[in-house]
Design a protein around this motif. Structure first.
Motif, PDB file in Angstrom:
ATOM      1  N   ALA A 154       0.875  -1.173   0.000  1.00 20.57           N
ATOM      2  CA  ALA A 154       0.000   0.000   0.000  1.00 20.57           C
ATOM      3  C   ALA A 154       0.909   1.219   0.000  1.00 20.57           C
ATOM      4  CB  ALA A 154      -0.896   0.001   1.226  1.00 20.57           C
ATOM      5  N   GLU A 155       0.784   2.070  -1.004  1.00 27.13           N
ATOM      6  CA  GLU A 155       1.685   3.207  -1.181  1.00 27.13           C
ATOM      7  C   GLU A 155       0.913   4.515  -1.053  1.00 27.13           C
ATOM      8  OE1 GLU A 155       4.953   1.317  -4.178  1.00 27.13           O
ATOM      9  OE2 GLU A 155       3.067   1.936  -5.114  1.00 27.13           O
ATOM     10  N   PHE A 156       1.509   5.479  -0.325  1.00 26.69           N
ATOM     11  CA  PHE A 156       0.843   6.751  -0.058  1.00 26.69           C
ATOM     12  C   PHE A 156       1.796   7.927  -0.263  1.00 26.69           C
ATOM     13  CE2 PHE A 156      -1.439   3.655   2.458  1.00 26.69           C
ATOM     14  CZ  PHE A 156      -2.779   4.025   2.349  1.00 26.69           C
TER      15      PHE A 156
ATOM     16  N   ASP B  37      -4.052  13.623  -1.447  1.00 29.31           N
ATOM     17  CA  ASP B  37      -3.302  12.395  -1.163  1.00 29.31           C
ATOM     18  C   ASP B  37      -3.352  11.520  -2.410  1.00 29.31           C
ATOM     19  OD1 ASP B  37      -3.239  13.368   1.432  1.00 29.31           O
ATOM     20  OD2 ASP B  37      -4.818  12.013   2.159  1.00 29.31           O
ATOM     21  N   PHE B  38      -2.243  10.879  -2.725  1.00 30.64           N
ATOM     22  CA  PHE B  38      -2.189   9.908  -3.814  1.00 30.64           C
ATOM     23  C   PHE B  38      -1.895   8.544  -3.188  1.00 30.64           C
ATOM     24  CE2 PHE B  38      -1.517  13.941  -5.740  1.00 30.64           C
ATOM     25  CZ  PHE B  38      -1.956  13.845  -7.056  1.00 30.64           C
ATOM     26  N   TYR B  39      -2.678   7.541  -3.546  1.00 28.83           N
ATOM     27  CA  TYR B  39      -2.497   6.228  -2.929  1.00 28.83           C
ATOM     28  C   TYR B  39      -2.821   5.121  -3.921  1.00 28.83           C
ATOM     29  CZ  TYR B  39      -7.600   6.621  -2.239  1.00 28.83           C
ATOM     30  OH  TYR B  39      -8.954   6.786  -2.429  1.00 28.83           O
ATOM     31  N   ASP B  40      -2.229   3.967  -3.678  1.00 23.52           N
ATOM     32  CA  ASP B  40      -2.461   2.808  -4.537  1.00 23.52           C
ATOM     33  C   ASP B  40      -2.104   1.534  -3.789  1.00 23.52           C
ATOM     34  OD1 ASP B  40       0.384   1.687  -5.380  1.00 23.52           O
ATOM     35  OD2 ASP B  40       0.528   3.869  -5.529  1.00 23.52           O
ATOM     36  N   VAL B  41      -2.545   0.411  -4.316  1.00 25.21           N
ATOM     37  CA  VAL B  41      -2.085  -0.911  -3.871  1.00 25.21           C
ATOM     38  C   VAL B  41      -1.360  -1.529  -5.048  1.00 25.21           C
ATOM     39  CG1 VAL B  41      -2.777  -3.242  -3.199  1.00 25.21           C
ATOM     40  CG2 VAL B  41      -3.818  -1.250  -2.089  1.00 25.21           C
TER      41      VAL B  41
END
Length: 288
Positions: free
Chosen positions: A117-119, A128-132
């Protein structure tokens, strides 16, 4: 001494300023373990950012832990499995190990394969930018849910399916000692090391690096997760002023039902329903 009345415009400006100020001061990550076994979360902070602590801890089945992230934090979180301490006090994990030889990762990242999980908090336009990401492979189902966001799409993302049992044989990681049960699934880059799979050398641009059959396998099962290096369009999400829930081993059907009520907007579904059954026979495997 008299006081000049404050105009309505000035009051609204002050309220907006304080709202914007509070929006970026801190973000909470609630990390939840719904696996049937203990998971050891690891956390790595990006360069030149305030380190988020602890950098690793034990999270038993059914338990959760909330961590406050400072303004503009960036980094990644993941789960380690099948961890133990040997007679010399050395701590290690079969999947997601960070090589620190301790429960805390202390600045070391996950050794692939691992679901990440990246933030990046409070980035461009205060979003906020986030991804798995499955770019470094896969070891655990994971769901990220944004709660209380004030701007942005704020959609949930993740990989709800247990891919270890159905991992292609050439990518499968087994526990060893004669136990051939899959406990993680490598990326094609790690498995083969070829530029076409790693998006390197002549394949280091979006035009030259295309998703391999292995990346498409990950994408088919987990449509919103990163499957290869340039899978940005359908895999990066934004939100402002949100707190985040990170769930290990979410139940696919239950998660779909609960998140459906949120009427989230995304280019792709959270999970391919035709793939949800594949992990049911293997969900107990990582605890042994």
């Amino acid at each position: 001494m008299g006081y000049s009345p404050i105009s309505a415009t000035a009051i609204l400006s002050l309220l907006f300023m304080f709202s914007s100020f509070s929006e970026v001061q801190s973000t909470s990550f609630r990390i939840v373990n719904k696996c049937r076994y203990t998971v050891w979360p690891g956390i790595l902070t990006g360069a030149d950012r305030t380190v988020l602590t602890p950098t690793g801890f034990t999270l038993k089945s059914g338990r959760s832990k909330t961590i406050s992230a400072p303004k503009s934090w960036s980094g990644r979180l993941w789960g380690r499995t099948l961890c133990s301490t040997d007679s010399t006090g050395k701590f290690s994990c079969v999947t997601g190990d960070c090589g620190s030889e301790k429960i805390e990762c202390a600045g070391s990242g996950a050794i692939p394969p691992a679901t990440l999980a990246e933030f990046t908090l409070n980035g461009d336009a205060g979003l906020d930018f986030y991804d798995v990401s499955l770019v470094d492979g896969y070891n655990l189902p994971m769901l990220v849910v944004a709660k209380g966001g004030t701007r942005g799409v704020c959609s949930s993302t993740g990989c709800l399916v247990d891919l270890n049992g159905a991992c292609p044989a050439e990518l499968r990681v087994a526990r060893g000692n004669g136990n051939r049960r899959g406990v993680a699934c490598k990326s094609a880059c790690e498995a083969f090391g070829e530029p076409m799979y790693c998006c390197s050398e002549a394949y280091n641009t979006p035009d030259t690096c295309r998703p391999s059959v292995y990346a498409e396998y990950f994408k088919h099962a987990c449509p919103r997760s990163y499957s290869y290096a340039y899978d940005d369009k359908t895999s990066t999400f934004t939100c402002a002023g949100a707190d985040y829930i990170i769930i290990f081993c979410p139940k696919p059907f239950t998660s779909q039902k609960l998140l459906g009520a949120r009427k989230e907007v995304a280019d792709l579904p959270l999970v391919n329903k035709t793939m949800m059954y594949i992990g049911s026979r293997h969900s107990k495997g990582a605890s042994r």
